[in-house]
Design an enzyme around this catalytic site. Structure first.
Site, PDB file in Angstrom:
ATOM      1  N   LYS A 173       0.432   4.752   8.777  1.00 14.66           N
ATOM      2  CA  LYS A 173       0.824   5.092   7.939  1.00 14.66           C
ATOM      3  C   LYS A 173      -0.312   5.526   6.107  1.00 14.66           C
ATOM      4  CE  LYS A 173       1.650   1.158   4.859  1.00 14.66           C
ATOM      5  NZ  LYS A 173       1.517   1.571   3.734  1.00 14.66           N
ATOM      6  N   THR A 207       1.110  -1.408  -0.010  1.00 24.59           N
ATOM      7  CA  THR A 207       0.381   0.304  -0.357  1.00 24.59           C
ATOM      8  C   THR A 207       0.564   1.197   0.022  1.00 24.59           C
ATOM      9  OG1 THR A 207      -1.543  -1.473   1.508  1.00 24.59           O
ATOM     10  CG2 THR A 207      -1.622   1.088   1.486  1.00 24.59           C
ATOM     11  N   LYS A 245      -7.092   1.510  -2.432  1.00 23.96           N
ATOM     12  CA  LYS A 245      -7.004   1.459  -1.541  1.00 23.96           C
ATOM     13  C   LYS A 245      -7.150   1.919  -0.787  1.00 23.96           C
ATOM     14  CE  LYS A 245      -4.442  -1.430   1.578  1.00 23.96           C
ATOM     15  NZ  LYS A 245      -5.770  -2.339   2.036  1.00 23.96           N
TER      16      LYS A 245
HETATM   17  P1  NAP Z   1       5.437  -6.357   7.680  1.00 27.78           P
HETATM   18  O1  NAP Z   1       4.424  -8.028   8.063  1.00 27.78           O
HETATM   19  O2  NAP Z   1       5.848  -5.347   7.926  1.00 27.78           O
HETATM   20  O3  NAP Z   1       6.600  -6.942   6.539  1.00 27.78           O
HETATM   21  C1  NAP Z   1       6.815  -5.827   6.030  1.00 27.78           C
HETATM   22  C2  NAP Z   1       8.339  -6.408   4.730  1.00 27.78           C
HETATM   23  O4  NAP Z   1       8.843  -4.726   4.254  1.00 27.78           O
HETATM   24  C3  NAP Z   1       8.789  -6.658   5.547  1.00 27.78           C
HETATM   25  O5  NAP Z   1       9.415  -7.766   4.423  1.00 27.78           O
HETATM   26  C4  NAP Z   1       9.916  -5.921   5.216  1.00 27.78           C
HETATM   27  O6  NAP Z   1      11.476  -6.289   5.023  1.00 27.78           O
HETATM   28  C5  NAP Z   1      10.145  -5.001   4.027  1.00 27.78           C
HETATM   29  N1  NAP Z   1      10.687  -4.046   4.100  1.00 27.78           N
HETATM   30  C6  NAP Z   1      10.555  -2.826   4.988  1.00 27.78           C
HETATM   31  N2  NAP Z   1      11.276  -2.198   4.433  1.00 27.78           N
HETATM   32  C7  NAP Z   1      12.160  -2.433   3.487  1.00 27.78           C
HETATM   33  C8  NAP Z   1      13.329  -1.578   2.936  1.00 27.78           C
HETATM   34  N3  NAP Z   1      13.264  -0.686   3.246  1.00 27.78           N
HETATM   35  N4  NAP Z   1      13.836  -2.543   2.209  1.00 27.78           N
HETATM   36  C9  NAP Z   1      13.273  -3.625   1.700  1.00 27.78           C
HETATM   37  N5  NAP Z   1      12.443  -4.457   2.506  1.00 27.78           N
HETATM   38  C10 NAP Z   1      11.723  -3.268   3.235  1.00 27.78           C
HETATM   39  O7  NAP Z   1       4.155  -6.075   6.377  1.00 27.78           O
HETATM   40  P2  NAP Z   1       2.532  -6.512   5.973  1.00 27.78           P
HETATM   41  O8  NAP Z   1       1.890  -6.524   6.741  1.00 27.78           O
HETATM   42  O9  NAP Z   1       3.077  -8.157   5.623  1.00 27.78           O
HETATM   43  O10 NAP Z   1       2.491  -4.976   4.886  1.00 27.78           O
HETATM   44  C11 NAP Z   1       2.835  -5.341   3.629  1.00 27.78           C
HETATM   45  C12 NAP Z   1       2.073  -4.138   3.271  1.00 27.78           C
HETATM   46  O11 NAP Z   1       0.385  -3.994   2.880  1.00 27.78           O
HETATM   47  C13 NAP Z   1       2.241  -2.660   3.652  1.00 27.78           C
HETATM   48  O12 NAP Z   1       2.320  -1.470   2.373  1.00 27.78           O
HETATM   49  C14 NAP Z   1       0.550  -2.454   3.903  1.00 27.78           C
HETATM   50  O13 NAP Z   1       0.147  -1.329   3.843  1.00 27.78           O
HETATM   51  C15 NAP Z   1      -0.314  -3.859   3.725  1.00 27.78           C
HETATM   52  N6  NAP Z   1      -0.992  -4.641   3.862  1.00 27.78           N
HETATM   53  C16 NAP Z   1      -1.257  -5.413   4.648  1.00 27.78           C
HETATM   54  C17 NAP Z   1      -2.194  -6.027   5.013  1.00 27.78           C
HETATM   55  C18 NAP Z   1      -2.109  -6.821   6.008  1.00 27.78           C
HETATM   56  O14 NAP Z   1      -3.308  -6.932   6.562  1.00 27.78           O
HETATM   57  N7  NAP Z   1      -1.026  -7.237   6.970  1.00 27.78           N
HETATM   58  C19 NAP Z   1      -2.877  -6.225   4.144  1.00 27.78           C
HETATM   59  C20 NAP Z   1      -3.361  -5.213   3.164  1.00 27.78           C
HETATM   60  C21 NAP Z   1      -2.181  -4.453   3.102  1.00 27.78           C
HETATM   61  P3  NAP Z   1      11.899  -7.070   6.881  1.00 27.78           P
HETATM   62  O15 NAP Z   1      11.736  -8.574   7.118  1.00 27.78           O
HETATM   63  O16 NAP Z   1      13.670  -7.347   6.362  1.00 27.78           O
HETATM   64  O17 NAP Z   1      11.964  -6.259   7.797  1.00 27.78           O
END
Ligand code: NAP
Length: 285
Positions: free
Chosen positions: A241, A98, A173
Site C-alpha cells: 500500500k 500511513t 513517511k
Molecule cells: P494492522 O495490524 O493491520 O491493524 C489495522 C487496524 O486498522 C485494525 O485496528 C483494523 O480494525 C483497523 N481498520 C482497518 N480498516 C478499518 C476501517 N475501514 N474502519 C475502522 N478500522 C479499520 O495494522 P498496523 O500494523 O497496526 O498498522 C497500522 C498503520 O500504521 C498502517 O497504516 C501501517 O501502514 C502503519 N504502520 C505500520 C507499522 C508496522 O510495523 N506494523 C509501522 C509504521 C506504520 P480491525 O481490527 O477491525 O480489523
C-alpha cells in the site's frame, strides 16, 4: 496521572502496544476498534471502551488514529458515526496511520471546518519500537498543535521530526518506507544470490550484519529469515500500500517500479498477511 483525556482508534499490531505505553504513563485512554474483541488486551491494561468513533471523540480531548489505510482513516473521521460528527471544537486529532499526503490535508481541512485541530504524525519503526516507546514521529501541522501533541509523542517515541504543514509527515513517511522496501528486497536478493553460490544463509547474514551495510532492520529480520517464519510485525500488504501511495505521489526513480511490482506480486501470491520480509519466500520461488 494526566488530566488530558485521550481517545484512540485502531488496535492492530501498532496501536495496541502504543496504547499500553500511554496507559503506563498515566493517561486515561478510551479506545475504539472496529472489531470489538481486539480491544480486550488494552481494556485489561486499564483502557475504557467506546462503541463508535463519535462516542470516542465526545469523551476525549485528544484523539489518535492508527488504522490501515486512507479509506479506513476517511471512514473513522468522516462517516455518519465518525470522529467529526458532533461538537469537536477545540479538540486535537492526530493521525498516525500511513496515508497519502493529500488525504492528510483533506482531514486537516475537515477538522478546521469543525473548529478542531489536526496533526499528521505517521511513525517510523515497527512493533518492537512501539513496545519500547522508541518510535520516530514524522510530524506535519501547525507548530502549536504539534507542541500540544509532543508529550504523547515523548511517551511513545524517542524523536519527533517536524516537517512543515499537515501532509508533510505523510510525505516523509512514504519516503522512509520506500527505503525500507528497497533495503529488505535487497537483503532477500543478496541472501538468495549467496545461497545459489553455496554460501549458507547464516554466513551471509553474519557478513551483512557485522559489516557497514548491516543495520537495525537487517538484524531484526535475521531470525525470521533463518527460521523461515514471518509472522507480521509490518504486514506485506501495508508496505505494498505504501509503495502504491509513493507511486501515486510521483516516485519514478529506476528501482521504484520494479520494487513496487515485486511486493505487489508477492501480495497477490497470498503473502499479504505475513511480514514484509516474506518477500524472500516469493523471490525464492
Ligand atoms: P494492522 O495490524 O493491520 O491493524 C489495522 C487496524 O486498522 C485494525 O485496528 C483494523 O480494525 C483497523 N481498520 C482497518 N480498516 C478499518 C476501517 N475501514 N474502519 C475502522 N478500522 C479499520 O495494522 P498496523 O500494523 O497496526 O498498522 C497500522 C498503520 O500504521 C498502517 O497504516 C501501517 O501502514 C502503519 N504502520 C505500520 C507499522 C508496522 O510495523 N506494523 C509501522 C509504521 C506504520 P480491525 O481490527 O477491525 O480489523
Amino acid at each position: 496521572m494526566s488530566n488530558t483525556k485521550l481517545g484512540w482508534a485502531g488496535l492492530g499490531n501498532m496501536g495496541t502496544p502504543m496504547v499500553k505505553n500511554l496507559l503506563k504513563a498515566g493517561y486515561p485512554v478510551t479506545v475504539y476498534n472496529r472489531t470489538k474483541e481486539k480491544a480486550q488486551e488494552v481494556i485489561e491494561a486499564g483502557a475504557t471502551s467506546a462503541d463508535s468513533p463519535t462516542e470516542l471523540s465526545s469523551v476525549s480531548d485528544i484523539v489518535l488514529v492508527m488504522v490501515s489505510d486512507d479509506n479506513a482513516v476517511k471512514e473513522i473521521f468522516n462517516s455518519e458515526n465518525g470522529l467529526l460528527h458532533g461538537d469537536v471544537a477545540g479538540k486535537l486529532f492526530i493521525n498516525i496511520s500511513t496515508i497519502a499526503p493529500a488525504t492528510s490535508q483533506f482531514i486537516y481541512e475537515s477538522c478546521k471546518t469543525k473548529g478542531a485541530e489536526f496533526v499528521d504524525a505517521p511513525v517510523s519503526g515497527s512493533v518492537k519500537p512501539a513496545q519500547d516507546g522508541t518510535l520516530i514521529f514524522l510530524a506535519g501541522g501547525e507548530p502549536n498543535d504539534i507542541e500540544r501533541a509532543q508529550p504523547l509523542f515523548d511517551v511513545m517515541g524517542k524523536l519527533t521530526v517536524n516537517n512543515g504543514a499537515a501532509g508533510s509527515g505523510s510525505a516523509a513517511k512514504l519516503a522512509i518506507n520506500y527505503f525500507l522496501a528497497v533495503t529488505l528486497q535487497g537483503l532477500a536478493e543478496t541472501v538468495l544470490f549467496a545461497k545459489a553460490n553455496g554460501i549458507s544463509t547464516e554466513n551471509m547474514l553474519t557478513i551483512v550484519n557485522e559489516g557497514a551495510v548491516g543495520s537495525g532492520i537487517t538484524k531484526l529480520k535475521t531470525a525470521p529469515i533463518l527460521k523461515n517464519e514471518f509472522p507480521a510485525a509490518f504486514a506485506l500488504k501495508h508496505i505494498t500500500k505504501d509503495l502504491r501511495l509513493a507511486t501515486e505521489q510521483g516516485i519514478d526513480s529506476p528501482l521504484a517500479g520494479p520494487v513496487y511490482q515485486t511486493y505487489k506480486a508477492a501480495m497477490d501470491s497470498g503473502l499479504g498477511e505475513e511480514d514484509l520480509m516474506a518477500i524472500i519466500k516469493y523471490l525464492e520461488k
